[in-house]
Design a protein around this motif. Structure first.
Motif, mmCIF file in Angstrom:
data_model
loop_
_atom_site.group_PDB
_atom_site.id
_atom_site.type_symbol
_atom_site.label_atom_id
_atom_site.label_comp_id
_atom_site.label_asym_id
_atom_site.label_seq_id
_atom_site.Cartn_x
_atom_site.Cartn_y
_atom_site.Cartn_z
ATOM 1 N N PHE A 55 0.820 -1.213 0.000
ATOM 2 C CA PHE A 55 0.000 0.000 0.000
ATOM 3 C C PHE A 55 0.852 1.259 0.000
ATOM 4 C CE2 PHE A 55 -2.497 3.419 1.852
ATOM 5 C CZ PHE A 55 -3.654 3.345 1.096
ATOM 6 N N PHE A 56 1.878 1.318 0.837
ATOM 7 C CA PHE A 56 2.613 2.572 1.028
ATOM 8 C C PHE A 56 3.815 2.740 0.098
ATOM 9 C CE2 PHE A 56 0.460 2.433 5.175
ATOM 10 C CZ PHE A 56 0.008 3.738 5.258
ATOM 11 N N SER A 57 4.437 1.647 -0.327
ATOM 12 C CA SER A 57 5.742 1.752 -0.976
ATOM 13 C C SER A 57 5.679 2.451 -2.332
ATOM 14 C CB SER A 57 6.346 0.369 -1.147
ATOM 15 O OG SER A 57 7.584 0.454 -1.832
ATOM 16 N N VAL A 58 6.677 3.322 -2.555
ATOM 17 C CA VAL A 58 6.796 3.995 -3.850
ATOM 18 C C VAL A 58 7.074 2.985 -4.968
ATOM 19 C CG1 VAL A 58 7.564 6.201 -2.891
ATOM 20 C CG2 VAL A 58 9.258 4.417 -3.394
ATOM 21 N N LYS A 59 7.575 1.805 -4.619
ATOM 22 C CA LYS A 59 7.802 0.770 -5.626
ATOM 23 C C LYS A 59 6.494 0.332 -6.268
ATOM 24 C CE LYS A 59 9.886 -2.310 -3.145
ATOM 25 N NZ LYS A 59 10.572 -3.587 -2.814
ATOM 26 N N TYR A 60 5.392 0.506 -5.533
ATOM 27 C CA TYR A 60 4.085 0.066 -6.021
ATOM 28 C C TYR A 60 3.150 1.260 -6.177
ATOM 29 C CZ TYR A 60 6.251 -4.146 -4.165
ATOM 30 O OH TYR A 60 7.144 -5.153 -3.886
ATOM 31 N N GLY A 61 3.705 2.340 -6.694
ATOM 32 C CA GLY A 61 2.917 3.557 -6.859
ATOM 33 C C GLY A 61 1.754 3.403 -7.818
ATOM 34 N N ILE A 103 9.185 4.319 5.945
ATOM 35 C CA ILE A 103 8.436 3.410 6.811
ATOM 36 C C ILE A 103 9.255 2.131 6.910
ATOM 37 C CG2 ILE A 103 6.349 1.990 7.009
ATOM 38 C CD1 ILE A 103 4.856 4.237 5.513
ATOM 39 N N ILE A 104 9.495 1.669 8.141
ATOM 40 C CA ILE A 104 10.277 0.451 8.352
ATOM 41 C C ILE A 104 9.351 -0.641 8.876
ATOM 42 C CG2 ILE A 104 12.254 -0.596 9.518
ATOM 43 C CD1 ILE A 104 13.490 2.153 9.783
ATOM 44 N N LEU A 105 9.405 -1.805 8.249
ATOM 45 C CA LEU A 105 8.605 -2.963 8.646
ATOM 46 C C LEU A 105 9.539 -4.118 8.999
ATOM 47 C CD1 LEU A 105 5.993 -2.842 5.716
ATOM 48 C CD2 LEU A 105 5.812 -1.744 7.974
ATOM 49 N N LEU A 106 9.461 -4.597 10.236
ATOM 50 C CA LEU A 106 10.274 -5.731 10.675
ATOM 51 C C LEU A 106 9.338 -6.833 11.156
ATOM 52 C CD1 LEU A 106 12.792 -7.276 11.419
ATOM 53 C CD2 LEU A 106 13.005 -5.889 13.498
ATOM 54 N N ASP A 107 9.249 -7.893 10.380
ATOM 55 C CA ASP A 107 8.374 -9.018 10.696
ATOM 56 C C ASP A 107 9.133 -10.082 11.488
ATOM 57 O OD1 ASP A 107 5.977 -10.448 10.623
ATOM 58 O OD2 ASP A 107 6.485 -11.457 8.742
ATOM 59 N N GLU A 108 8.445 -10.696 12.456
ATOM 60 C CA GLU A 108 8.999 -11.782 13.269
ATOM 61 C C GLU A 108 10.320 -11.385 13.923
ATOM 62 O OE1 GLU A 108 8.393 -15.874 12.085
ATOM 63 O OE2 GLU A 108 7.514 -15.185 10.196
ATOM 64 N N TYR A 109 10.308 -10.238 14.568
ATOM 65 C CA TYR A 109 11.528 -9.715 15.193
ATOM 66 C C TYR A 109 12.068 -10.631 16.279
ATOM 67 C CZ TYR A 109 9.805 -8.542 19.841
ATOM 68 O OH TYR A 109 9.352 -8.635 21.123
ATOM 69 N N ASP A 110 11.188 -11.412 16.913
ATOM 70 C CA ASP A 110 11.605 -12.192 18.087
ATOM 71 C C ASP A 110 12.035 -13.617 17.772
ATOM 72 O OD1 ASP A 110 9.008 -12.813 17.363
ATOM 73 O OD2 ASP A 110 8.337 -13.216 19.402
ATOM 74 N N THR A 111 11.910 -14.052 16.514
ATOM 75 C CA THR A 111 12.325 -15.416 16.178
ATOM 76 C C THR A 111 13.792 -15.682 16.526
ATOM 77 O OG1 THR A 111 10.669 -15.652 14.436
ATOM 78 C CG2 THR A 111 12.606 -17.085 14.298
ATOM 79 N N TYR A 154 -7.002 7.943 1.487
ATOM 80 C CA TYR A 154 -6.064 6.831 1.405
ATOM 81 C C TYR A 154 -5.757 6.457 -0.044
ATOM 82 C CZ TYR A 154 -6.114 6.642 6.382
ATOM 83 O OH TYR A 154 -5.940 6.994 7.700
ATOM 84 N N ARG A 155 -6.653 6.752 -0.934
ATOM 85 C CA ARG A 155 -6.324 6.562 -2.346
ATOM 86 C C ARG A 155 -5.160 7.470 -2.743
ATOM 87 N NH1 ARG A 155 -12.096 6.488 -3.019
ATOM 88 N NH2 ARG A 155 -12.087 8.555 -4.016
ATOM 89 N N ARG A 156 -5.148 8.695 -2.185
ATOM 90 C CA ARG A 156 -4.050 9.630 -2.472
ATOM 91 C C ARG A 156 -2.759 9.211 -1.775
ATOM 92 N NH1 ARG A 156 -8.044 13.540 -1.239
ATOM 93 N NH2 ARG A 156 -6.925 14.028 0.703
ATOM 94 N N LEU A 157 -2.881 8.493 -0.678
ATOM 95 C CA LEU A 157 -1.709 8.123 0.125
ATOM 96 C C LEU A 157 -0.976 6.903 -0.448
ATOM 97 C CD1 LEU A 157 -0.342 9.055 2.772
ATOM 98 C CD2 LEU A 157 -1.796 7.422 4.003
ATOM 99 N N GLN A 158 -1.681 6.099 -1.230
ATOM 100 C CA GLN A 158 -1.106 4.856 -1.734
ATOM 101 C C GLN A 158 0.146 5.124 -2.593
ATOM 102 O OE1 GLN A 158 -0.996 3.159 -5.058
ATOM 103 N NE2 GLN A 158 0.094 1.546 -3.925
ATOM 104 N N GLY A 159 1.210 4.358 -2.320
ATOM 105 C CA GLY A 159 2.434 4.409 -3.118
ATOM 106 C C GLY A 159 3.254 5.665 -2.966
ATOM 107 N N THR A 160 3.219 6.298 -1.792
ATOM 108 C CA THR A 160 3.889 7.597 -1.645
ATOM 109 C C THR A 160 5.050 7.599 -0.655
ATOM 110 O OG1 THR A 160 2.286 8.280 0.057
ATOM 111 C CG2 THR A 160 1.772 8.840 -2.242
ATOM 112 N N TYR A 161 5.437 6.449 -0.090
ATOM 113 C CA TYR A 161 6.515 6.413 0.904
ATOM 114 C C TYR A 161 7.570 5.380 0.527
ATOM 115 C CZ TYR A 161 4.343 9.428 4.411
ATOM 116 O OH TYR A 161 3.828 10.507 5.080
ATOM 117 N N PRO A 162 8.837 5.702 0.760
ATOM 118 C CA PRO A 162 9.856 4.647 0.681
ATOM 119 C C PRO A 162 9.662 3.693 1.864
ATOM 120 C CG PRO A 162 10.847 6.697 1.458
ATOM 121 C CD PRO A 162 9.434 7.021 1.084
#
Length: 560
Positions: free
Chosen positions: A60-66, A172-180, A83-91
């Motif tokens: 939703f957020f990544s500029v890669k998928y603008g 925006i930073i996304l870290l999945d399963e940080y505790d594994t 939110y339609r305007r917000l889509q694809g606007t952040y690294p």
């Protein structure tokens, strides 16, 4: 026509583009964004859609998928023009530590380095032209699988800096399963080193990072601040008891009902509830784990789908090596009973061998226990929780785990059970010594390692009896009867079958000369304390109550 169910798919684009079965959770994006929290840690049990949600947020957020708005056109989030305007606007920097399950510290760091290196490789466009200085390009190229920790613990921070300069916007930073990595480190014995490494990495990425717009971390547990988050004070923590995002992970009762209708399985609703319901997040009860529901919808069979999706090595370690109180509580839970305890959702792994409440806290976070009720003690002001096993699937998982304790390399355990039921004391002695020799070390561990603790063994042994004889006997231990507390009672569920009283004693060379003396003391205690009173009060004839004394000397056992 019912949609195709794609088991295990965690790619949001594939899920939506192929019109696979999907329950719309895109309102999580709106809820999270409008809450405005700097760093959000969300803990949920495994297989509850955390990874799919993180991929959804990135898409939703990544500029890669603008140009990716069409993925969301039929979903709830797209109804809001904002939110339609917000889509694809952040690294976006997105990484998962779910594969960091190495046997030793050095290998675990190499795996983390490999994941970070992959991030840099995919960002190789930053090396083009003069965007980075020559020194920065050199630093960029120094990020590799074998880089020193001083580089790897700062690598996410540095990439955020590069992205911010390149796109002119914070990341925006996304870290999945940080505790594994941390759970694996605890099980495999390198917790302290991994904690130090993770503390440095998380601090640089999320605390001192002026290039970060917002961040989400997901995991199963909330590791204590003292362990890895001591410097991270800007974090909103959302655990199983939090009301935030309570319906966005897992399926609600209504969502399950509609899914069953779609696949023509409406008549299975109650059975599905018995098997797979029981999770509670915040005030939202009747949450189902998606993994079991999807597998049931596809295969139309009631099995332990969710409970068998991992080795459960940490849970196994905690119950097997736990003290007598842990095993006695487990007995009660397996009987369908409850456990009253305090809960601290900040998991302190160093306390797991010392505090049983820490074990129950971790099992609650992992989804193996559910909250039935809670209240605040008027005197102490502390919250007391009433816990139970989550559902039938979890109970079956524990039963199979316990069976595994006594099935490693020998059939002696089952042979002992047969000998006990046949009152063959000679065979009982032979088989019990084999069982004790092979399994004693599994229980004599933890903070008292090196000191023989027959109580750990025999309470684990009792759990095994419960699982093996559950259809024929009600097994209890450490309960009051007569003038004391007996060790183990096997109460028959059918008339005319014998009952059994087992008393365990450790050989004391100061009081007894031989193991035979210890056996006699055990048998005398059964009589003196009138342990058979409870069975006799239930109408079981005295001659139908078999009494045995077990004497322990190290791994040697004598039964009489």
């Amino acid at each position: 026509m019912a949609r195709v169910i794609a088991i295990g798919l965690q790619d949001f684009e594939k899920m939506i583009s192929n019109h696979y079965f999907y329950i719309d959770k895109t309102d999580f994006i709106r809820a999270w964004w409008e809450n405005g929290d700097d760093v959000t840690l969300i803990t949920r049990p495994r297989r509850f859609g955390k990874t799919l949600a993180m991929d959804m947020v990135e898409r939703f957020f990544s500029v890669k998928y603008g140009d990716g708005g069409k993925l969301f056109e039929e979903l709830s989030i797209w109804k809001d023009e904002k939110y339609r305007r917000l889509q694809g606007t952040y690294p976006v920097i997105s990484i998962s530590f779910g594969t960091v399950k190495e046997a030793d510290y050095q290998s675990a760091v190499l795996r983390v380095n490999q994941l970070i290196t992959d991030l840099y490789r995919r960002s190789g466009f930053l090396l083009e032209g003069d965007f980075l200085s020559e020194k920065e390009k050199e630093e960029f190229r120094n990020v590799s699988m074998y880089m020193p920790e001083v580089i790897s613990t700062m690598a996410i921070y540095k990439l955020a800096e590069y992205f911010t300069r390149y796109y002119g916007k914070k990341v925006i930073i996304l870290l999945d399963e940080y505790d594994t990595p941390l759970q694996e480190a605890y099980v495999k014995g390198y917790w302290q080193e991994m904690t130090e490494f993770m503390r440095k990495l998380l601090n640089s990425a999320f605390k001192t990072n002026q290039y970060m717009e917002r961040a989400i971390l997901t995991g199963i547990t909330r590791i204590s601040k003292e362990s890895i988050f001591s410097d991270l004070n800007n974090m909103e923590v959302v655990t199983a008891t939090s009301e935030k995002y309570e319906t966005f992970f897992g399926f609600t009762q209504q969502e399950v009902r509609e899914a069953l209708q779609e696949y023509g399985l409406e008549d299975k609703e109650q059975a599905v509830k018995d098997w797979y319901d029981g999770f509670t997040f915040g005030n939202q009860r009747d949450i189902y784990n998606p993994w079991s529901i999807l597998n049931f919808l596809e295969k139309r069979r009631f099995l332990t789908w969710w409970a068998n999706t991992s080795s459960n090595s940490l849970v196994n370690k905690l119950i097997q090596e736990g003290d007598r109180n842990v095993k006695i509580s487990m007995e009660e839970l397996l009987r369908g009973g409850i456990l009253r305890t305090q809960i601290d959702e900040q998991i302190v792994f160093s306390q797991l061998e010392q505090t049983s409440s820490a074990i129950w806290s971790l099992l609650l976070a992992g989804g193996y226990l559910k909250i039935e009720d809670y209240f605040t003690d008027e005197i102490s002001g502390k919250e007391q929780y009433t816990l139970a096993l989550t559902n039938r699937e979890v109970r079956l998982m524990f039963e199979r785990m316990i069976e595994g304790w006594f099935s490693q390399g020998s059939v002696a355990y089952n042979d002992f059970i047969k000998a006990l039921l046949c009152n063959d004391i000679e065979a009982m002695n032979a088989y019990m010594n084999d069982v004790a020799f092979e399994t004693f070390s599994y229980f004599d561990t933890g903070r008292n390692a090196g000191k023989t603790e027959p109580e750990r063994f025999y309470h684990g042994f009792v759990l095994g009896l419960m699982v093996d004889l559950a259809d024929r006997y009600l097994i209890t231990s450490n309960r009051e009867s007569g003038f004391g507390r007996y060790d183990v009672i096997l109460e028959p569920r059918r008339k005319n079958e014998p009952a059994f009283l087992l008393e365990f004693k450790v050989f004391n060379p100061k009081k007894e000369k031989t193991l035979e003396d210890t056996v006699e003391i055990a048998l005398k205690q059964i009589e003196d304390k009138k342990y058979a009173a409870l069975l006799e009060a239930k109408g079981i004839a005295p001659e139908n109550i078999k009494k045995y004394g077990f004497a322990f000397e190290g791994k040697k056992v004598l039964i009489g």
